[in-house]
Design an enzyme around this catalytic site. Sequence first.
Site, PDB file in Angstrom:
ATOM      1  N   ASP A 102       4.326  -5.964 -10.429  1.00  0.00           N
ATOM      2  CA  ASP A 102       2.995  -5.735 -10.967  1.00  0.00           C
ATOM      3  C   ASP A 102       1.989  -5.497  -9.836  1.00  0.00           C
ATOM      4  O   ASP A 102       2.024  -6.166  -8.795  1.00  0.00           O
ATOM      5  CB  ASP A 102       2.587  -6.969 -11.777  1.00  0.00           C
TER       6      ASP A 102
ATOM      7  N   GLU B 182       4.699  -0.886  -9.594  1.00  0.00           N
ATOM      8  CA  GLU B 182       3.524  -0.441 -10.329  1.00  0.00           C
ATOM      9  C   GLU B 182       2.408  -0.366  -9.298  1.00  0.00           C
ATOM     10  O   GLU B 182       1.807  -1.367  -8.929  1.00  0.00           O
ATOM     11  CB  GLU B 182       3.139  -1.406 -11.443  1.00  0.00           C
TER      12      GLU B 182
END
Length: 574
Positions: free
Chosen positions: A219, A283
């Site tokens: 993330d 990401e």
Amino acid sequence: MSSSTPLETQAPGSTTWWRDAVIYQVYPRSFADANGDGIGDLPGITARLDHLAELGVHAVWLSPFYTSPMADAGYDVADYRDVDPVFGTLADADAMIARAHELGLRVIVDLVPNHTSDDHAWFRAALAAGPGSTERARYIFRDGRGPGGDDPPNNWTSVFGGAAWTRVTEPDGTPGQWYLHLFDTRQPDLDWDHPEVRAEFVDVLRFWLDRGVDGFRVDVANALVKADGLPDHDVELALLSGATEDGPTAPMWDRDEVHEIYREWRKVLDSYEPAGSRMMVAEAWVEPPARLAMYVRPDEMHQAFNFTYLGAAWEAKALRDAVERSMSANDAVGAPTTWVLSNHDVVRHASRLGTGTPGSFVGIGLGPRDPQPDAALGLRRARAATALMLALPGSAYLYQGEELGLPEHTTLPDEVRQDPTFFRHDGAVVGRDGCRVPIPWTGDAPAYGFSPTGESWLPQPPEFGDLAVDRQEGVDGSTLELYRRAIRLRRELALGHGEVTWDTTLGDDDVLAMRRSTPLGEVLVLTNLGTADVAVPDGVRVVLSTEDGPHPERDAATTTGTLAPDVTLWALME
């Protein structure tokens, strides 16, 4: 692993399966609810893994299911080594991993390293310990500016809106230091200069690798390291901000020092057998592609989401430029390009492409007070966009429900919203709830088969009934069957490998035409992004068309004719 056939032989590319895999994102709270409480869970996912195997994907990526107060739907992690009771138990996670492997599916789990929950034991200890403590050194605590330290340490804003700093009350009851949170107030940023932070996440990696996971989605991988001194930044914070061809300029995004962390992680993954079979995908909302490619150098990540492609306009030149720039940057470091059109942070592309300005809508959403998308146009374009994406070399990610043609839920009432973005913008930004609505399995069942009781943590729109799995299964021309066919043909034709050759002799500026050399012959991929029909070359056999309705004759005979607007076809050259 209980499968009788080694998993390495069941997925593409053996130990480098990730180079051309089609990977399916599951948002756990919205995939399948086994216990009837209205929130999806791990047993529900396990029970529905057959759907993914039948779809033909190679791996499943699960958004966080760790212990969390759910201030940001699980991206605020309180314990990285346990499962939140709303999703089940560690035993349920083990069972899910085992069942996936039985079906030949790899398992990728989310890792959230930029911040923890404010419920994490480390942060509770930091609050109790006070300024200057070793406990606070794991996070980014600073004294305030101005008289009495009443002003934040700098002018940074949160991605979710408002200030990126919150002031704490010290153990003695007095106003105290401030802590940084690039996202929600309940998501304090870790200090990645601290050796205990780095050691902790290496241990977390090993914990899940030892349980059998095949990879990690990292993330906001571009956010871990902040510039020394935390200088002011006079730009409203967004996920994509501050990068240039010459290097990063935003003090909180895409710092060069972050790559050292991922080199250490790569060594951990490579230590597991078979060597090279575990992977990481970043990401990282990073522009330009040359900066993003730095994350996928040979000793770092294996993949990085291609948000340049996701946000490209529905125009031939924009899409071609995105493909060329992305592939050129990744080819330079020997990495595959990773394509994506939808995820849990952006408006679903079946709705996004039905708007007048189909950008990425990252974190913004579409609500009832916005101009509403053209549903039919959006779905038609979404089918064409997906077929184009699946014909490109590299790896492709699908977001749960897109194989059903699900639209964004654009009319959610304010009182059911849960995204912190909505609240931190005082409702001016509706946020991401519309793409996170539970998906439909059975058209006439309670909650469309998502939950046996009819409970659903977010309400589903009426149109989901006709889009349910049971309404599309076996129906020629349905979006579900289109996805199944496209994924199967992609594997048979080995479209995940090789080069792209553009054909500029076909059509005009509104047509994308590329040729792909495959084991079964040359494949022509045509996408009509204009408003008029375009000619299809003579002597081709169409094997896939996204045009609505059944076209059985096109699978069995050489065809000629025209390609309608907003349609993609794959054709074998005769």
